[in-house]
Design an enzyme around this catalytic site. Structure first.
Site, PDB file in Angstrom:
ATOM      1  N   GLN A 191      -1.095   6.842   6.070  1.00  0.00           N
ATOM      2  CA  GLN A 191      -2.241   7.352   6.852  1.00  0.00           C
ATOM      3  C   GLN A 191      -2.382   8.874   6.799  1.00  0.00           C
ATOM      4  O   GLN A 191      -3.474   9.415   6.731  1.00  0.00           O
ATOM      5  CB  GLN A 191      -2.096   6.893   8.307  1.00  0.00           C
ATOM      6  CG  GLN A 191      -3.080   7.513   9.288  1.00  0.00           C
ATOM      7  CD  GLN A 191      -4.458   6.890   9.205  1.00  0.00           C
ATOM      8  OE1 GLN A 191      -4.674   5.799   9.686  1.00  0.00           O
ATOM      9  NE2 GLN A 191      -5.398   7.597   8.594  1.00  0.00           N
ATOM     10  N   GLU A 203     -13.328   7.838   1.670  1.00  0.00           N
ATOM     11  CA  GLU A 203     -13.940   7.548   2.977  1.00  0.00           C
ATOM     12  C   GLU A 203     -14.419   8.880   3.556  1.00  0.00           C
ATOM     13  O   GLU A 203     -13.824   9.454   4.469  1.00  0.00           O
ATOM     14  CB  GLU A 203     -12.948   6.862   3.922  1.00  0.00           C
ATOM     15  CG  GLU A 203     -13.629   6.360   5.195  1.00  0.00           C
ATOM     16  CD  GLU A 203     -12.658   5.739   6.192  1.00  0.00           C
ATOM     17  OE1 GLU A 203     -11.457   5.710   5.914  1.00  0.00           O
ATOM     18  OE2 GLU A 203     -13.135   5.293   7.253  1.00  0.00           O
ATOM     19  N   HIS A 207      -9.866  -6.168   5.281  1.00  0.00           N
ATOM     20  CA  HIS A 207      -9.550  -4.760   5.589  1.00  0.00           C
ATOM     21  C   HIS A 207      -9.450  -4.583   7.099  1.00  0.00           C
ATOM     22  O   HIS A 207     -10.460  -4.570   7.814  1.00  0.00           O
ATOM     23  CB  HIS A 207     -10.602  -3.812   5.021  1.00  0.00           C
ATOM     24  CG  HIS A 207     -10.189  -2.376   5.171  1.00  0.00           C
ATOM     25  ND1 HIS A 207      -9.889  -1.579   4.075  1.00  0.00           N
ATOM     26  CD2 HIS A 207      -9.993  -1.594   6.258  1.00  0.00           C
ATOM     27  CE1 HIS A 207      -9.522  -0.376   4.500  1.00  0.00           C
ATOM     28  NE2 HIS A 207      -9.586  -0.367   5.827  1.00  0.00           N
ATOM     29  N   HIS A 251      -6.718  -2.913  10.546  1.00  0.00           N
ATOM     30  CA  HIS A 251      -5.577  -2.079  10.976  1.00  0.00           C
ATOM     31  C   HIS A 251      -4.966  -2.716  12.216  1.00  0.00           C
ATOM     32  O   HIS A 251      -5.341  -2.391  13.348  1.00  0.00           O
ATOM     33  CB  HIS A 251      -6.039  -0.648  11.277  1.00  0.00           C
ATOM     34  CG  HIS A 251      -6.517   0.074  10.055  1.00  0.00           C
ATOM     35  ND1 HIS A 251      -5.709   0.915   9.320  1.00  0.00           N
ATOM     36  CD2 HIS A 251      -7.704   0.032   9.407  1.00  0.00           C
ATOM     37  CE1 HIS A 251      -6.386   1.391   8.289  1.00  0.00           C
ATOM     38  NE2 HIS A 251      -7.599   0.866   8.309  1.00  0.00           N
ATOM     39  N   HIS A 304      -7.580   3.091   0.666  1.00  0.00           N
ATOM     40  CA  HIS A 304      -8.682   3.799   1.310  1.00  0.00           C
ATOM     41  C   HIS A 304      -9.131   4.857   0.309  1.00  0.00           C
ATOM     42  O   HIS A 304      -8.333   5.724  -0.075  1.00  0.00           O
ATOM     43  CB  HIS A 304      -8.208   4.479   2.588  1.00  0.00           C
ATOM     44  CG  HIS A 304      -8.024   3.548   3.742  1.00  0.00           C
ATOM     45  ND1 HIS A 304      -7.065   2.564   3.761  1.00  0.00           N
ATOM     46  CD2 HIS A 304      -8.685   3.464   4.933  1.00  0.00           C
ATOM     47  CE1 HIS A 304      -7.146   1.907   4.907  1.00  0.00           C
ATOM     48  NE2 HIS A 304      -8.115   2.421   5.636  1.00  0.00           N
ATOM     49  N   ASP A 322     -12.119  -3.667   9.718  1.00  0.00           N
ATOM     50  CA  ASP A 322     -11.471  -2.357   9.758  1.00  0.00           C
ATOM     51  C   ASP A 322     -10.798  -2.076  11.102  1.00  0.00           C
ATOM     52  O   ASP A 322      -9.591  -1.898  11.177  1.00  0.00           O
ATOM     53  CB  ASP A 322     -12.461  -1.252   9.392  1.00  0.00           C
ATOM     54  CG  ASP A 322     -11.782   0.039   8.928  1.00  0.00           C
ATOM     55  OD1 ASP A 322     -10.546   0.051   8.807  1.00  0.00           O
ATOM     56  OD2 ASP A 322     -12.495   1.031   8.669  1.00  0.00           O
ATOM     57  N   TRP A 331     -10.520   4.581  16.347  1.00  0.00           N
ATOM     58  CA  TRP A 331     -11.713   4.834  15.538  1.00  0.00           C
ATOM     59  C   TRP A 331     -12.948   4.081  16.033  1.00  0.00           C
ATOM     60  O   TRP A 331     -14.068   4.460  15.721  1.00  0.00           O
ATOM     61  CB  TRP A 331     -11.427   4.450  14.076  1.00  0.00           C
ATOM     62  CG  TRP A 331     -10.353   5.299  13.481  1.00  0.00           C
ATOM     63  CD1 TRP A 331     -10.526   6.520  12.876  1.00  0.00           C
ATOM     64  CD2 TRP A 331      -8.942   5.037  13.443  1.00  0.00           C
ATOM     65  NE1 TRP A 331      -9.305   7.014  12.474  1.00  0.00           N
ATOM     66  CE2 TRP A 331      -8.316   6.134  12.808  1.00  0.00           C
ATOM     67  CE3 TRP A 331      -8.142   3.978  13.885  1.00  0.00           C
ATOM     68  CZ2 TRP A 331      -6.938   6.202  12.602  1.00  0.00           C
ATOM     69  CZ3 TRP A 331      -6.779   4.046  13.680  1.00  0.00           C
ATOM     70  CH2 TRP A 331      -6.189   5.145  13.043  1.00  0.00           C
TER      71      TRP A 331
HETATM   72 FE   FE2 Z   1      -9.362   1.359   7.124  1.00  0.00          FE
END
Ligand code: FE2
Length: 431
Positions: free
Chosen positions: A153, A214, A58, A60, A211, A310, A316
């Site tokens: 997203q 979350e 997982h 990005h 996802h 992630d 993030w």
């Molecule tokens: Fe993610």
């Protein structure tokens, strides 16, 4: 008999010691004690741990290494991160996405991370990041297995054009169907998006990695819908629910019903401990929730659990170094899984389990499998998690593709040893 490469005197993650691993033609030809043969390259493991490569299921990659562009996330929340990424998206260029992604892949190789599943945002009508990461997938194919997930997203229904873009991305060659039901406008829209996306995957014979939930909202229950759709469409073994952080906050009785249904459906769970502990609970006063999904309970019910990184240096999360042992280290703290068996599980959750989730062919240290492995400056998986040590050799298809010198510090202290490396004092742990 001659081989391309032999690794001598390895300790394996399952505890076998004194093992030689002989490789020929990119595959493991033999794995046993005392292989008496010549090889083009000999690697002396000196009793240290040789593991199959680390796997991150997982990530990005379209956003990685973009920290500070165009500004920093001040609140630390998921929602500000999404807004910030929305500000950056129009500024992206094909070349910049490729450059950052390749730089990340270099770092990954140096840490023995040779398989990555990355989500790629499809809400930009240009599909610029999609095309860039498809190029990157080809460029790194000789050394990294890179899977791409079509990730809406900004919401499959909430973002105009996302539904069309997602199909275009799959037509371009993106591997897996993603989703983000908790970000749709209503719970009903979220549930409908799960059904629609699973139907697309079923029609095209693809895997699903969504996802899912979350959030800290105990009533966010899209995992229930994902489980039901997996069963309805016969997608067992092809579906992963990523994050599942709402399960941390759900009513216990409800979870006692949910867990067996997830196991029955053949769904996998992917937790992202570094990001989950940093982002969840941000709206809480004390005590603050950890916001990590219920890993021991999922495992007890037979649901496979893998850990992902992630985010690294993006809207993030500001930290990270492509080290899946850092992920495992955080995971066992956040989940309270600190027995020796549980710590060994954490190692599996960044190696074997995500390899299964990604359906990686030929993964693992067995004859006939791919000659991909990592020699660590540690004696076993628990010590590896403790030290997050040097990856002395990273081997791909029987060739050494990265080397790091052993970590050792010279000391100048009267009456004390001349060096220290973190492994000099070994308490006798049992089990
Ligand atoms: Fe993610």
């Amino acid at each position: 008999m001659s081989f391309d490469l032999i690794v001598r005197n390895a300790t394996l993650p399952d505890g076998r010691t004194g093992i030689d691993i002989a490789c020929r033609g990119g595959k493991i030809a033999a794995l046993e004690s005392g292989i008496n043969a010549e090889a083009g390259t000999i690697v002396d493991a000196d009793g240290q741990l040789v593991t199959p490569p680390f796997v991150d299921c997982h990530f990005h990659m379209d956003a990685t290494l973009s920290l500070g562009q165009p500004r920093l996330n001040e609140s630390g929340t998921l929602l500000e991160g999404i807004a910030l990424w929305g500000e950056l998206k129009p500024l992206l260029t094909h070349e910049a996405v490729i450059e950052r992604a390749l730089a990340y892949c270099d770092l990954a190789v140096s840490r023995g991370l040779l398989a990555i599943r990355t989500h790629v945002d499809i809400c930009d009508d240009r599909l610029l990041a999609v095309e860039a990461l498809i190029d990157v997938r080809e460029k790194v194919r000789p050394y990294i297995d890179l899977q791409l997930v079509a990730f809406p997203q900004d919401g499959y229904y909430r973002s105009p054009g996302a539904a069309d873009n997602l199909k275009r991305a799959l037509d371009l060659g993106v591997d897996i169907v993603g989703g983000i039901p908790h970000f749709e406008r209503t719970m009903a829209d979220g549930a409908a998006s799960v059904a629609a996306l699973c139907e697309i995957a079923a029609d095209r014979g693809l895997m699903v990695d969504m996802h899912c939930d979350e959030t800290d909202d105990p009533m966010s229950r899209h995992i229930e819908t994902l489980t039901a759709e997996t069963r309805r469409l016969g997608l067992a073994g092809r579906v992963a629910g990523s994050h599942l952080t709402s399960m941390h906050s759900m009513d216990n009785y409800y979870v006692s019903k949910l867990l067996p249904l997830m196991a029955e459906a053949g769904i996998a769970a992917i937790a992202n401990p570094l990001i989950n502990i940093a982002i969840q609970g941000r709206h809480d006063h004390y005590p603050k929730r950890r916001g990590m999904t219920r890993v021991p309970e999922l495992l007890k019910h037979g649901v496979p659990v893998a850990y992902g990184h992630d985010c690294i240096m993006d809207p993030w999360y500001s930290l990270g170094q492509a080290d899946m042992l850092e992920v495992a280290f955080m995971a066992l703290h956040v989940t309270h899984m600190t027995s020796r068996d549980e710590m060994r599980f954490a190692f599996q959750a960044v190696t074997e389990t995500p390899a299964k989730v990604m359906n990686l062919e030929g993964y693992g240290l067995e004859p006939g499998r791919r000659a991909d492995m990592v020699l660590l400056q540690a004696y076993d998986p628990i010590e590896a998690i403790r030290l997050k040590p040097a990856r002395l050799k990273v081997i791909k298809a029987g060739k050494v593709i990265a080397e790091t010198p052993p970590q050792v510090t010279a000391l100048s202290l009267d009456g004390r040893p001349g060096t220290v490396n973190g492994r000099d004092y070994q308490p006798k742990a049992t089990g």
